[in-house]
Design an enzyme around this catalytic site. Structure first.
Site, PDB file in Angstrom:
ATOM      1  CE1 TYR A 141      31.378 -83.155 -12.877  1.00 26.58           C
ATOM      2  CE2 TYR A 141      29.244 -84.221 -12.926  1.00 26.58           C
ATOM      3  CZ  TYR A 141      30.024 -83.159 -12.555  1.00 26.58           C
ATOM      4  OH  TYR A 141      29.483 -82.119 -11.852  1.00 26.58           O
ATOM      5  CE  LYS A 191      31.913 -68.854 -19.353  1.00 25.69           C
ATOM      6  NZ  LYS A 191      31.238 -67.581 -19.022  1.00 25.69           N
ATOM      7  CG  ASP A 223      28.412 -66.780 -17.307  1.00 22.38           C
ATOM      8  OD1 ASP A 223      27.766 -67.164 -18.299  1.00 22.38           O
ATOM      9  OD2 ASP A 223      29.414 -66.056 -17.407  1.00 22.38           O
ATOM     10  CG  ASP A 247      26.120 -82.165 -10.653  1.00 23.42           C
ATOM     11  OD1 ASP A 247      25.147 -82.229  -9.882  1.00 23.42           O
ATOM     12  OD2 ASP A 247      27.230 -82.646 -10.377  1.00 23.42           O
ATOM     13  CG  ASP A 251      22.403 -79.697  -6.748  1.00 19.41           C
ATOM     14  OD1 ASP A 251      21.564 -80.530  -7.137  1.00 19.41           O
ATOM     15  OD2 ASP A 251      23.430 -80.022  -6.133  1.00 19.41           O
TER      16      ASP A 251
END
Length: 358
Positions: A141, A191, A223, A247, A251
């Site tokens: 970001y 990852k 994942d 992030d 959620d």
């Protein structure tokens, strides 16, 4: 005790949920003999409309001079086609950077009375209690370059995922410290099978873990973590991860509680003030209709009392009030089952006020 709180209503339902929260905070102040002074400032789309800037310098200065910051929500379709530097979300990213808030705490607690509101089975979500710790000021970001360019004669877009070792180390240590105070298990999410930044992340965790021999550490690919947080969420205690992964995972974790309207968050740095906001968005579809669930914003204020103001007793009382309201069966539209009465924002706020006790 006197504390100054900067209030950033932002966009959409932000104004409604912060109004509810300051009302509840005034009741806390009355019960415990405190004084809370509120200073209001603009951020996000509202700031773009008023100042042509999603984060005016005046807002930054007001936040820096306060003891804590409450943020409602930013964003909405009105500003979706603005150039990237003039989008509401840039205000949110900017204030986190300006206040040097590198750690985002997102507690996910299953309320027994709300298990039916979750789309998952009752036995999966009952008594869930985990903390997602997300790095907040690094990663993709904030990485540069971030731009459009021509590649092989066609339009392409470039984002840069970069982490300095020092950025990884400070958030990972925060995760270990938090795990020490909870159930002593830390899950580091990355990852590392694909990304070089994740390989540095995993190496850093391995280097630090010897300083925390009482904490059990596991590494999990993002994942797999996305699957496991839905399949068996009770296996987790503290999850620590980078900006983008955190992030997304937080959620996903909202469905354990039944609604994004139930999840608070705290963004903290090495010095006050912290930034406290609900995980939910600006919900422009219900803006101004008195339908918004204020509980995540109220719970975020409880985190402010605990982490920035060191008012543990007051924070616990506020958390208990939220829990008691839910146990009594009171619901806003986002968590009400078919046939249940859906309370308005004002009505739910009043229910919290009624049960809030010293």
């Amino acid at each position: 005790m006197k504390k100054t709180i900067t209030v950033l209503p932002g966009d959409g339902i932000g104004l409604e949920v912060v109004k509810a929260t300051t009302t509840v905070l005034d009741k806390v102040a009355e019960l415990y003999g405190h004084e809370f002074e509120y200073k209001y400032a603009d951020i996000g789309g509202t700031a773009i409309d008023k100042h042509e800037d999603p984060l005016p310098q005046e807002t930054v200065d007001t936040c820096k001079s306060s003891d804590g910051v409450l943020l409602g929500a930013v964003g909405g379709p009105k500003w979706e086609n603005h150039p990237s530097g003039l989008r509401p979300e840039q205000g949110l990213l900017g204030i986190r950077k300006a206040l040097q808030l590198f750690a985002n705490l997102r507690p996910v607690t299953g309320h027994e009375s709300l298990t039916d509101a979750s789309s998952l089975k009752k036995e999966v979500v009952d008594n869930v209690d985990l903390m997602i710790l997300r790095e907040l000021t690094g990663g993709i970001y904030f990485g540069r370059p971030q731009e459009r360019r021509q590649v092989d004669g066609e339009e392409a877009a470039l984002d840069t995922m970069i982490y300095k070792k020092s950025e990884i180390e400070r958030i990972v240590r925060q995760g270990f410290e938090m795990a020490k105070l909870r159930r002593k298990k830390l899950t580091s999410v990355d990852k590392a099978n694909v990304l070089e930044s994740s390989r540095l992340w995993r190496e850093t965790v391995e280097e630090i873990k010897s300083d925390y021999p009482d904490v059990k550490v596991e590494h999990m690919l993002v994942d797999n973590a996305a699957m496991q947080i839905i399949r068996e969420p009770k296996q987790f205690d503290v999850m620590v991860t980078g900006n983008m992964f955190g992030d997304i995972l937080s959620d996903a974790a909202s469905m354990l509680t039944g609604s994004l309207g139930m999840l608070p968050s705290a963004s903290i740095g090495e010095q006050a003030p912290g930034l406290y906001e609900p995980v939910h968005g600006s919900a422009p579809d219900i803006e101004g209709q008195n339908k918004a669930n204020p509980l995540a914003m109220i719970a975020s204020a409880a985190m402010m009392l605990k982490y920035s103001f060191k008012m543990t007793e007051e924070a616990d009382a506020l958390d208990k009030a939220v829990s008691d309201v839910l146990s009594a069966g009171h619901r806003t539209g986002d968590i009400a089952k078919e046939g249940e009465t859906a309370l308005s924002t004002d009505e739910m706020t009043e229910k919290v006020m009624e049960v809030l006790k010293k």
